[in-house]
Design a protein around this motif. Structure first.
Motif, PDB file in Angstrom:
ATOM      1  N   GLY A 390       0.814  -1.200   0.000  1.00  0.00           N
ATOM      2  CA  GLY A 390       0.000   0.000   0.000  1.00  0.00           C
ATOM      3  C   GLY A 390       0.855   1.261   0.000  1.00  0.00           C
ATOM      4  O   GLY A 390       2.068   1.252  -0.175  1.00  0.00           O
ATOM      5  N   ARG A 391       0.181   2.392   0.242  1.00  0.00           N
ATOM      6  CA  ARG A 391       0.862   3.685   0.246  1.00  0.00           C
ATOM      7  C   ARG A 391       1.768   3.788   1.468  1.00  0.00           C
ATOM      8  O   ARG A 391       1.436   3.321   2.557  1.00  0.00           O
ATOM      9  CB  ARG A 391      -0.173   4.796   0.257  1.00  0.00           C
ATOM     10  CG  ARG A 391       0.412   6.160  -0.026  1.00  0.00           C
ATOM     11  CD  ARG A 391      -0.648   7.234   0.024  1.00  0.00           C
ATOM     12  NE  ARG A 391      -0.116   8.518  -0.398  1.00  0.00           N
ATOM     13  CZ  ARG A 391      -0.760   9.675  -0.288  1.00  0.00           C
ATOM     14  NH1 ARG A 391      -1.992   9.695   0.241  1.00  0.00           N
ATOM     15  NH2 ARG A 391      -0.210  10.815  -0.695  1.00  0.00           N
ATOM     16  N   PRO A 419      -4.359  -0.779   3.908  1.00  0.00           N
ATOM     17  CA  PRO A 419      -3.385  -0.770   2.798  1.00  0.00           C
ATOM     18  C   PRO A 419      -2.379   0.368   2.945  1.00  0.00           C
ATOM     19  O   PRO A 419      -2.341   1.314   2.168  1.00  0.00           O
ATOM     20  CB  PRO A 419      -4.276  -0.590   1.561  1.00  0.00           C
ATOM     21  CG  PRO A 419      -5.634  -0.978   1.983  1.00  0.00           C
ATOM     22  CD  PRO A 419      -5.732  -0.593   3.420  1.00  0.00           C
ATOM     23  N   LEU A 420      -1.548   0.297   4.000  1.00  0.00           N
ATOM     24  CA  LEU A 420      -0.511   1.293   4.256  1.00  0.00           C
ATOM     25  C   LEU A 420       0.777   0.594   4.654  1.00  0.00           C
ATOM     26  O   LEU A 420       0.745  -0.435   5.329  1.00  0.00           O
ATOM     27  CB  LEU A 420      -0.934   2.249   5.380  1.00  0.00           C
ATOM     28  CG  LEU A 420      -2.054   3.247   5.071  1.00  0.00           C
ATOM     29  CD1 LEU A 420      -2.459   3.978   6.336  1.00  0.00           C
ATOM     30  CD2 LEU A 420      -1.639   4.236   3.996  1.00  0.00           C
ATOM     31  N   PRO A 504       1.897  20.954   1.147  1.00  0.00           N
ATOM     32  CA  PRO A 504       0.581  20.390   0.798  1.00  0.00           C
ATOM     33  C   PRO A 504       0.716  19.171  -0.115  1.00  0.00           C
ATOM     34  O   PRO A 504       1.480  19.157  -1.080  1.00  0.00           O
ATOM     35  CB  PRO A 504      -0.122  21.554   0.101  1.00  0.00           C
ATOM     36  CG  PRO A 504       0.517  22.787   0.672  1.00  0.00           C
ATOM     37  CD  PRO A 504       1.953  22.414   0.881  1.00  0.00           C
ATOM     38  N   GLY A 505      -0.060  18.135   0.206  1.00  0.00           N
ATOM     39  CA  GLY A 505      -0.028  16.888  -0.551  1.00  0.00           C
ATOM     40  C   GLY A 505       1.059  15.931  -0.121  1.00  0.00           C
ATOM     41  O   GLY A 505       1.054  14.764  -0.528  1.00  0.00           O
ATOM     42  N   ARG A 506       2.005  16.427   0.684  1.00  0.00           N
ATOM     43  CA  ARG A 506       3.109  15.586   1.116  1.00  0.00           C
ATOM     44  C   ARG A 506       3.124  15.383   2.637  1.00  0.00           C
ATOM     45  O   ARG A 506       3.737  14.450   3.123  1.00  0.00           O
ATOM     46  CB  ARG A 506       4.434  16.196   0.687  1.00  0.00           C
ATOM     47  CG  ARG A 506       4.487  16.496  -0.811  1.00  0.00           C
ATOM     48  CD  ARG A 506       5.678  17.360  -1.163  1.00  0.00           C
ATOM     49  NE  ARG A 506       6.926  16.646  -1.139  1.00  0.00           N
ATOM     50  CZ  ARG A 506       8.123  17.198  -1.385  1.00  0.00           C
ATOM     51  NH1 ARG A 506       8.197  18.492  -1.647  1.00  0.00           N
ATOM     52  NH2 ARG A 506       9.214  16.465  -1.338  1.00  0.00           N
ATOM     53  N   TYR A 507       2.444  16.282   3.385  1.00  0.00           N
ATOM     54  CA  TYR A 507       2.434  16.209   4.834  1.00  0.00           C
ATOM     55  C   TYR A 507       0.993  16.207   5.328  1.00  0.00           C
ATOM     56  O   TYR A 507       0.097  16.781   4.692  1.00  0.00           O
ATOM     57  CB  TYR A 507       3.181  17.383   5.460  1.00  0.00           C
ATOM     58  CG  TYR A 507       4.680  17.346   5.260  1.00  0.00           C
ATOM     59  CD1 TYR A 507       5.516  16.840   6.242  1.00  0.00           C
ATOM     60  CD2 TYR A 507       5.254  17.826   4.079  1.00  0.00           C
ATOM     61  CE1 TYR A 507       6.894  16.813   6.062  1.00  0.00           C
ATOM     62  CE2 TYR A 507       6.624  17.806   3.887  1.00  0.00           C
ATOM     63  CZ  TYR A 507       7.431  17.288   4.890  1.00  0.00           C
ATOM     64  OH  TYR A 507       8.793  17.262   4.702  1.00  0.00           O
ATOM     65  N   GLN A 545      -5.135   7.594   2.435  1.00  0.00           N
ATOM     66  CA  GLN A 545      -5.333   6.680   1.324  1.00  0.00           C
ATOM     67  C   GLN A 545      -5.111   7.398   0.002  1.00  0.00           C
ATOM     68  O   GLN A 545      -5.196   8.618  -0.094  1.00  0.00           O
ATOM     69  CB  GLN A 545      -6.757   6.105   1.359  1.00  0.00           C
ATOM     70  CG  GLN A 545      -7.100   5.380   2.637  1.00  0.00           C
ATOM     71  CD  GLN A 545      -6.349   4.064   2.759  1.00  0.00           C
ATOM     72  OE1 GLN A 545      -5.858   3.540   1.780  1.00  0.00           O
ATOM     73  NE2 GLN A 545      -6.263   3.549   3.980  1.00  0.00           N
ATOM     74  N   GLU A 546      -4.772   6.590  -0.996  1.00  0.00           N
ATOM     75  CA  GLU A 546      -4.627   7.160  -2.331  1.00  0.00           C
ATOM     76  C   GLU A 546      -5.977   7.633  -2.847  1.00  0.00           C
ATOM     77  O   GLU A 546      -7.012   7.100  -2.462  1.00  0.00           O
ATOM     78  CB  GLU A 546      -4.040   6.113  -3.285  1.00  0.00           C
ATOM     79  CG  GLU A 546      -2.625   5.713  -2.921  1.00  0.00           C
ATOM     80  CD  GLU A 546      -2.053   4.655  -3.839  1.00  0.00           C
ATOM     81  OE1 GLU A 546      -0.850   4.410  -3.756  1.00  0.00           O
ATOM     82  OE2 GLU A 546      -2.836   4.092  -4.632  1.00  0.00           O
ATOM     83  N   PRO A 547      -5.999   8.622  -3.717  1.00  0.00           N
ATOM     84  CA  PRO A 547      -7.279   9.168  -4.181  1.00  0.00           C
ATOM     85  C   PRO A 547      -8.158   8.092  -4.804  1.00  0.00           C
ATOM     86  O   PRO A 547      -7.708   7.266  -5.597  1.00  0.00           O
ATOM     87  CB  PRO A 547      -6.860  10.219  -5.219  1.00  0.00           C
ATOM     88  CG  PRO A 547      -5.463  10.594  -4.836  1.00  0.00           C
ATOM     89  CD  PRO A 547      -4.859   9.346  -4.266  1.00  0.00           C
ATOM     90  N   GLY A 548      -9.440   8.087  -4.404  1.00  0.00           N
ATOM     91  CA  GLY A 548     -10.404   7.129  -4.947  1.00  0.00           C
ATOM     92  C   GLY A 548     -10.215   5.727  -4.449  1.00  0.00           C
ATOM     93  O   GLY A 548     -10.745   4.790  -5.035  1.00  0.00           O
TER      94      GLY A 548
END
Length: 591
Positions: A390-391, A419-420, A504-507, A545-548
């Motif tokens: 996972g992510r 899923p991480l 943003p998007g990373r933290y 989680q990943e988008p969607g």
């Protein structure tokens, strides 16, 4: 016969007779020459007329042409060739050095002690010869015979034989490889070999599952093997585990054949009992096992010792098959199938008990188990990857006390069920000590961001203090709070990302309910989502989680399960003695 030959024979016989008569002190006797073949055995029987009670019997072995003294004195031995045996690789050369016009016959044969000789090869030759044999043709009983015609008109030929390979190791190896052991139902066996085999034969017991065949002595005492002859085994009954074993006395080579495997079936898991009787008819029983013969009713930790009473009852009730019986010893084969079935019955019972325990646990924790099963079902339907793929998520926190570390560990463990792929310094103490906090964080942050993961900042009162000190001091880096405090070491890399707008998007930020107020989080870090846990778990998990990735219902179910795993550690931390979060001590949010 010729003059030289008769002179030698007469002289030898006279000497023997005179010596024997002198020992009897009755005088001497002189006799004339008579015909005898070279190398023959002559028996002389003398008596008087009328006969007295004492007689004189004398057996004389005459010399043949191999003796140097005879060869020089008897003319017919002058033509004996000089035989030289030499080896050249895999070939053996027989070099015959005779005169150019000498005619002779050369025969190769197997000199079998038990039975007539068996011819193999014969040629009529003239003059010097070199005969080449392969090393695989050599046997200890392979002999060479020469037939010479000294005079063309003489009907008899001079014969001499030699067996040069009796002590040759190659010949003995070839003999053992050529030997074949055959079993002849119902109780017979036979050893086929070109020569007499220097070996011993015994009965042995072959247990299933491999291992050496254990000798049974004295049911079949070691004895010289008679080749090419059917022999009878002294058995009352046959058993597939009984084998005939033959061991060579030359190089401890071995032949083994189990009794009539084709007709009696495969090896059985039977126990062989050995009964020993003394002259006073006292009996003792032991069971043959790989470690030796274990006495029944002993305290040894073997299968026979554990089942000693049952085996004794089987023997007394006639359930064992008797294989051998004499005055001193008896052999019994007792089946072990029913004890194997009992063992499997215990295994099945243990499995049933285990299933029952799992069922009870399922009843007591039905809701939580159903939740995890529902998550698994949804993941399978959605075709999601396993948790190890996972992510990536890197958790950063300030190591204030053991209670807060247990809370962080509970959160990390719960996130691993999703899923991480979670990385936290609690699980990397060895690498952290070897590399140092700053180097370890740099490596983890670079790998996480390169894989599209997210860095989670877990704020606590101590973490807020460190951030404010860093902001007040500018570019100076605060000293680490401990040997494993990755949070203090990471501020030099984390804060520039926020100051330059790359966060943003990373933290993602988070803090725990009751430990910190939302206003206590520095304003710089509010440029990314900051969640309160566990009250805002759905939004927190949706950001990780990943988008969607998950559906709303599945996301709520995951949040509920993570909350159940997180809440006990949070309650324990809030109720700890001297907790700053108590009303009389103030709050942990710094407000």
């Amino acid at each position: 016969m010729g003059t030289g030959k008769s002179l030698k024979v007469r002289k030898s016989l006279e000497e023997q007779l005179i010596q024997s008569l002198r020992s009897l002190e009755t005088g001497s006797v002189v006799f004339d020459c008579f015909e005898a073949a070279l190398g023959a055995e002559v028996r002389i029987w003398s008596y008087t007329q009328p006969r007295y009670q004492k007689e004189l019997n004398l057996t004389q072995h005459l010399p043949d042409c191999k003796g140097l003294e005879v060869r020089d004195s008897i003319q017919s031995c002058w033509a004996l060739p000089w035989l030289n045996v030499s080896a050249d690789g895999d070939d053996v050369h027989l070099v015959l050095d005779v005169s150019e016009d000498q005619r002779f016959g050369l025969s190769l044969y197997w000199n079998q002690v038990q039975g007539p000789t068996k011819p193999w090869w014969h040629r009529n030759l003239t003059g010097p010869q070199t005969i080449t044999l392969n090393h695989t043709d050599l046997f200890p009983c392979l002999c060479i015979q020469f037939l010479f015609q000294v005079w063309p008109l003489e009907p008899d030929s001079v014969r001499t034989s030699i067996c040069p390979f009796r002590e040759d190791p190659r010949a003995h190896r070839n003999l053992w490889r050529a030997a074949r052991l055959q079993l002849l139902p119902p109780r017979g066996w036979r050893l086929d070999a070109p020569c007499s085999l220097p070996a011993e034969a015994t009965l042995c017991w072959q247990a299933p599952g491999g291992g050496p065949c254990q000798s049974l002595v004295p049911p079949l005492p070691p004895a010289n093997v008679t080749v090419n002859k059917a022999l009878e085994l002294p058995l009352l009954n046959v058993h597939p585990n009984l084998c005939v074993q033959q061991v060579s006395s030359w190089e401890k080579l071995q032949l083994q054949e189990c009794l009539w495997v084709d007709s009696l079936g495969p090896l059985k898991d039977d126990m062989l009992l050995v009964e020993t009787r003394d002259p006073h008819n006292n009996r003792s029983l032991c069971a043959l096992e790989p470690s030796g013969c274990t006495p029944l009713l002993s305290r040894a930790s073997t299968r026979a010792a554990r089942l000693g009473e049952q085996l004794l009852q089987d023997l007394q009730s006639g359930q064992c098959l008797q294989l051998w019986d004499d005055d001193l010893r008896a052999l019994w084969a007792c089946p072990m199938d029913k004890y194997v079935h009992q063992r499997w019955a215990l295994v099945w019972l243990a499995c049933l008990l285990f299933v029952a325990v799992l069922f009870l646990l399922f009843l007591f924790r039905k809701d939580q188990v159903k939740g995890w099963l529902r998550l698994l079902k949804e993941d399978i339907r959605a075709g999601r990857k396993s948790a190890t793929r996972g992510r990536a998520a890197l958790l950063l926190y300030s190591a204030e006390d053991s209670g807060f570390e247990r809370l962080v560990s509970a959160l990390a463990s719960a996130l691993c069920q999703l899923p991480l792929r979670v990385a936290v310094d609690l699980w990397s103490r060895r690498e952290l000590s070897a590399q140092g906090p700053l180097a370890w964080f740099h490596a983890q942050r670079r790998q996480t961001l390169q894989e599209g993961g997210v860095v989670v900042l877990l704020f606590s009162p101590g973490a807020v203090v460190l951030c404010r000190e860093w902001l007040q001091d500018g570019a100076s880096t605060p000293a680490p709070q401990g040997p494993h405090d990755a949070f203090a070491a990471s501020l030099s890399c984390v804060l520039p990302d926020f100051l330059q707008g790359r966060a943003p998007g990373r933290y993602v930020g988070a803090y725990f309910d009751g430990l910190l107020h939302s206003d206590a989080v520095p304003a710089l870090f509010r440029s990314v989502p900051v969640f309160s846990l566990p009250s805002q778990l759905p939004g927190f998990l949706g950001t990780l989680q990943e988008p969607g990735d998950p559906r709303p219902g599945l996301l709520r179910e995951r949040a509920r399960l993570v909350s159940q795993a997180l809440q006990p550690a949070l309650d324990q931390l809030l109720k700890a003695p001297g907790d700053p979060g108590d009303p009389e001590d103030g709050t942990r949010d710094g407000t």
